[in-house]
Design a protein around this motif. Structure first.
Motif, PDB file in Angstrom:
ATOM      1  N   ARG A  25       0.833  -1.202   0.000  1.00 28.42           N
ATOM      2  CA  ARG A  25       0.000   0.000   0.000  1.00 28.42           C
ATOM      3  C   ARG A  25       0.868   1.254   0.000  1.00 28.42           C
ATOM      4  O   ARG A  25       0.609   2.211  -0.749  1.00 28.42           O
ATOM      5  CB  ARG A  25      -0.920   0.019   1.225  1.00 28.42           C
ATOM      6  CG  ARG A  25      -1.820   1.255   1.296  1.00 28.42           C
ATOM      7  CD  ARG A  25      -2.318   1.474   2.709  1.00 28.42           C
ATOM      8  NE  ARG A  25      -3.077   0.333   3.201  1.00 28.42           N
ATOM      9  CZ  ARG A  25      -3.267   0.100   4.507  1.00 28.42           C
ATOM     10  NH1 ARG A  25      -2.721   0.893   5.421  1.00 28.42           N
ATOM     11  NH2 ARG A  25      -3.979  -0.939   4.893  1.00 28.42           N
ATOM     12  N   ARG A  28       2.450   1.713  -3.443  1.00 28.20           N
ATOM     13  CA  ARG A  28       1.489   2.176  -4.444  1.00 28.20           C
ATOM     14  C   ARG A  28       1.196   3.661  -4.267  1.00 28.20           C
ATOM     15  O   ARG A  28       1.138   4.411  -5.247  1.00 28.20           O
ATOM     16  CB  ARG A  28       0.199   1.359  -4.353  1.00 28.20           C
ATOM     17  CG  ARG A  28      -0.904   1.868  -5.291  1.00 28.20           C
ATOM     18  CD  ARG A  28      -2.073   0.908  -5.371  1.00 28.20           C
ATOM     19  NE  ARG A  28      -1.747  -0.271  -6.149  1.00 28.20           N
ATOM     20  CZ  ARG A  28      -2.616  -0.889  -6.968  1.00 28.20           C
ATOM     21  NH1 ARG A  28      -3.824  -0.407  -7.134  1.00 28.20           N
ATOM     22  NH2 ARG A  28      -2.249  -1.964  -7.622  1.00 28.20           N
ATOM     23  N   ALA A  49      -0.879 -12.577  -4.870  1.00 24.92           N
ATOM     24  CA  ALA A  49      -2.032 -11.681  -4.926  1.00 24.92           C
ATOM     25  C   ALA A  49      -1.624 -10.306  -5.445  1.00 24.92           C
ATOM     26  O   ALA A  49      -2.317  -9.702  -6.271  1.00 24.92           O
ATOM     27  CB  ALA A  49      -2.675 -11.569  -3.552  1.00 24.92           C
ATOM     28  N   LEU A  50      -0.477  -9.812  -4.981  1.00 20.74           N
ATOM     29  CA  LEU A  50      -0.008  -8.486  -5.387  1.00 20.74           C
ATOM     30  C   LEU A  50       0.505  -8.484  -6.817  1.00 20.74           C
ATOM     31  O   LEU A  50       0.399  -7.465  -7.517  1.00 20.74           O
ATOM     32  CB  LEU A  50       1.082  -8.018  -4.428  1.00 20.74           C
ATOM     33  CG  LEU A  50       0.594  -7.712  -3.006  1.00 20.74           C
ATOM     34  CD1 LEU A  50       1.761  -7.647  -2.034  1.00 20.74           C
ATOM     35  CD2 LEU A  50      -0.204  -6.403  -2.981  1.00 20.74           C
ATOM     36  N   THR A  52      -0.792  -9.770  -9.280  1.00 25.37           N
ATOM     37  CA  THR A  52      -1.908  -9.602 -10.211  1.00 25.37           C
ATOM     38  C   THR A  52      -2.116  -8.131 -10.555  1.00 25.37           C
ATOM     39  O   THR A  52      -2.800  -7.812 -11.530  1.00 25.37           O
ATOM     40  CB  THR A  52      -3.224 -10.138  -9.614  1.00 25.37           C
ATOM     41  OG1 THR A  52      -3.593  -9.350  -8.471  1.00 25.37           O
ATOM     42  CG2 THR A  52      -3.091 -11.598  -9.210  1.00 25.37           C
ATOM     43  N   GLY A  53      -1.564  -7.232  -9.737  1.00 24.58           N
ATOM     44  CA  GLY A  53      -1.782  -5.804  -9.932  1.00 24.58           C
ATOM     45  C   GLY A  53      -2.963  -5.262  -9.162  1.00 24.58           C
ATOM     46  O   GLY A  53      -3.269  -4.069  -9.234  1.00 24.58           O
ATOM     47  N   GLU A  54      -3.620  -6.117  -8.392  1.00 25.73           N
ATOM     48  CA  GLU A  54      -4.790  -5.679  -7.625  1.00 25.73           C
ATOM     49  C   GLU A  54      -4.376  -4.735  -6.501  1.00 25.73           C
ATOM     50  O   GLU A  54      -3.274  -4.827  -5.952  1.00 25.73           O
ATOM     51  CB  GLU A  54      -5.497  -6.906  -7.047  1.00 25.73           C
ATOM     52  CG  GLU A  54      -6.829  -6.588  -6.387  1.00 25.73           C
ATOM     53  CD  GLU A  54      -7.555  -7.832  -5.896  1.00 25.73           C
ATOM     54  OE1 GLU A  54      -8.722  -7.705  -5.496  1.00 25.73           O
ATOM     55  OE2 GLU A  54      -6.957  -8.924  -5.914  1.00 25.73           O
ATOM     56  N   ASP A  55      -5.275  -3.826  -6.158  1.00 21.92           N
ATOM     57  CA  ASP A  55      -5.040  -2.883  -5.065  1.00 21.92           C
ATOM     58  C   ASP A  55      -4.806  -3.650  -3.767  1.00 21.92           C
ATOM     59  O   ASP A  55      -5.598  -4.518  -3.397  1.00 21.92           O
ATOM     60  CB  ASP A  55      -6.261  -1.971  -4.917  1.00 21.92           C
ATOM     61  CG  ASP A  55      -6.024  -0.816  -3.967  1.00 21.92           C
ATOM     62  OD1 ASP A  55      -5.457  -1.041  -2.880  1.00 21.92           O
ATOM     63  OD2 ASP A  55      -6.427   0.310  -4.289  1.00 21.92           O
ATOM     64  N   ALA A  58      -7.753  -3.943  -1.408  1.00 20.85           N
ATOM     65  CA  ALA A  58      -8.786  -4.916  -1.782  1.00 20.85           C
ATOM     66  C   ALA A  58      -8.387  -6.313  -1.319  1.00 20.85           C
ATOM     67  O   ALA A  58      -9.220  -7.087  -0.831  1.00 20.85           O
ATOM     68  CB  ALA A  58      -9.003  -4.892  -3.292  1.00 20.85           C
ATOM     69  N   ILE A  59      -7.103  -6.626  -1.464  1.00 16.97           N
ATOM     70  CA  ILE A  59      -6.617  -7.927  -0.981  1.00 16.97           C
ATOM     71  C   ILE A  59      -6.757  -8.005   0.531  1.00 16.97           C
ATOM     72  O   ILE A  59      -7.210  -9.009   1.089  1.00 16.97           O
ATOM     73  CB  ILE A  59      -5.156  -8.137  -1.402  1.00 16.97           C
ATOM     74  CG1 ILE A  59      -5.020  -8.066  -2.923  1.00 16.97           C
ATOM     75  CG2 ILE A  59      -4.633  -9.481  -0.882  1.00 16.97           C
ATOM     76  CD1 ILE A  59      -3.582  -8.002  -3.412  1.00 16.97           C
ATOM     77  N   ARG A  62     -10.126  -8.901   1.971  1.00 16.79           N
ATOM     78  CA  ARG A  62     -10.443 -10.332   1.966  1.00 16.79           C
ATOM     79  C   ARG A  62      -9.692 -11.050   3.072  1.00 16.79           C
ATOM     80  O   ARG A  62     -10.241 -11.944   3.730  1.00 16.79           O
ATOM     81  CB  ARG A  62     -10.104 -10.943   0.600  1.00 16.79           C
ATOM     82  CG  ARG A  62     -10.895 -10.365  -0.555  1.00 16.79           C
ATOM     83  CD  ARG A  62     -10.853 -11.254  -1.779  1.00 16.79           C
ATOM     84  NE  ARG A  62      -9.526 -11.385  -2.359  1.00 16.79           N
ATOM     85  CZ  ARG A  62      -8.994 -10.536  -3.241  1.00 16.79           C
ATOM     86  NH1 ARG A  62      -9.668  -9.461  -3.605  1.00 16.79           N
ATOM     87  NH2 ARG A  62      -7.795 -10.760  -3.747  1.00 16.79           N
ATOM     88  N   THR A 103      -6.515 -14.066  -6.855  1.00 14.17           N
ATOM     89  CA  THR A 103      -7.518 -14.171  -7.918  1.00 14.17           C
ATOM     90  C   THR A 103      -7.009 -14.926  -9.136  1.00 14.17           C
ATOM     91  O   THR A 103      -7.809 -15.459  -9.912  1.00 14.17           O
ATOM     92  CB  THR A 103      -7.973 -12.773  -8.352  1.00 14.17           C
ATOM     93  OG1 THR A 103      -6.837 -12.012  -8.786  1.00 14.17           O
ATOM     94  CG2 THR A 103      -8.643 -12.035  -7.195  1.00 14.17           C
TER      95      THR A 103
END
Length: 275
Positions: A25, A28, A49-50, A52-55, A58-59, A62, A103
């Motif tokens: 975080r 980013r 998880a990171l 993937t480029g996801e925020d 958001a991870i 979950r 994901t």
């Protein structure tokens, strides 16, 4: 100013690995996008998880919804076998947990290169999967990377059996040595000799003794690898983070949000000092 190219190495530590999401975080928000992720044990799950480029938030949302019972379900038939049992917990809940956090289902789906390590049960060798390593299904690799004995069964991959990669290298910084980058960020959440305070969880005596012994060996390995890095010329600069050092917190699921905050503060402080 062009953002620096960084490679990020994420260590094991169970629930403490949530600190990795706080680190991500902070990166980013600073506009720093890692060019390569490396992870082992639960750090491998966070790295996947990171990658993937996801925020990261958001991870984290979950991860913080997961409770102890989502991951740990006693395997009573195996427990009933005593010292002949293969593991304490069932593997299926762990797999479902990993699938809920990550994901992607294949290394090829990731936005950034990912390297994951596991330990060959027969030889003790560290084996890399993904970028720069062997090919195998992503979730199977992550299961192998997290197969910490005596809690979880080893995982069969590519004709060999694997345990948790953190047993061999709790913070596998050596795998980042050949990556072209401005500097490397290594996040140490695995056992260390700096752990303080009372244990967050107190398992039965035999398990406590096993955890302590494995923890000491991991801590010694980390110290040696860090010293080796510092003594080897020509390697990229290393940013070493130790955001949390709670004792016996591998399964402390209720602390994941606090660990993420600790990772964010530690990384933010370093980034401010680097300006």
């Amino acid at each position: 100013m062009t953002p620096p190219h960084v490679a990020v190495v994420l260590g094991g530590g169970g629930a403490k690995a949530a600190a990795h999401l706080g680190v991500a975080r902070a990166l980013r928000r600073a506009g720093v996008v890692p060019v390569h992720w490396i992870g082992t044990s639960m750090g491998a799950v966070m790295a996947a998880a990171l990658a993937t480029g996801e925020d990261p938030d958001a991870i984290l949302s979950r991860v913080t919804r997961l409770g102890r019972s989502d991951v740990l379900r006693n395997d009573w038939p195996q427990i009933g076998r005593g010292i002949w049992g293969r593991a304490i917990f069932k593997s299926t809940p762990l797999r479902r947990t990993i699938e809920s956090v990550v994901t992607a289902r294949d290394f090829g789906e990731l936005a950034k290169p990912l390297t994951v390590t596991a330990a060959d049960v027969a030889t003790g060798a560290e084996v890399a999967f993904g970028a720069g390593g062997e090919s195998a299904p992503l979730i199977d690799v992550l299961m192998a990377a997290c197969a910490l004995p005596p809690y979880f069964r080893p995982v069969r991959l590519n004709g060999r059996t694997f345990y948790d990669g953190g047993l061999r290298s709790p913070v596998p910084i050596h795998l980042a040595a050949g990556i072209e980058c401005n500097f490397i960020i290594a996040v140490h959440t695995a056992p260390g000799f700096d752990e303080t305070g009372p244990p967050l969880e107190v398992p039965p005596p035999l398990l406590a003794a096993t955890d302590t012994a494995i923890g000491w060996l991991m801590a010694g390995t980390v110290d040696l690898q860090r010293q080796s890095w510092d003594l080897t010329p020509g390697r990229p600069p290393l940013v070493w983070l130790r955001p949390v050092s709670d004792r016996a917190a591998t399964f402390a699921a209720t602390h994941t949000a606090a660990y993420a905050d600790a990772g964010y503060r530690a990384m933010t402080q370093v980034l401010e000092e680097m300006q």
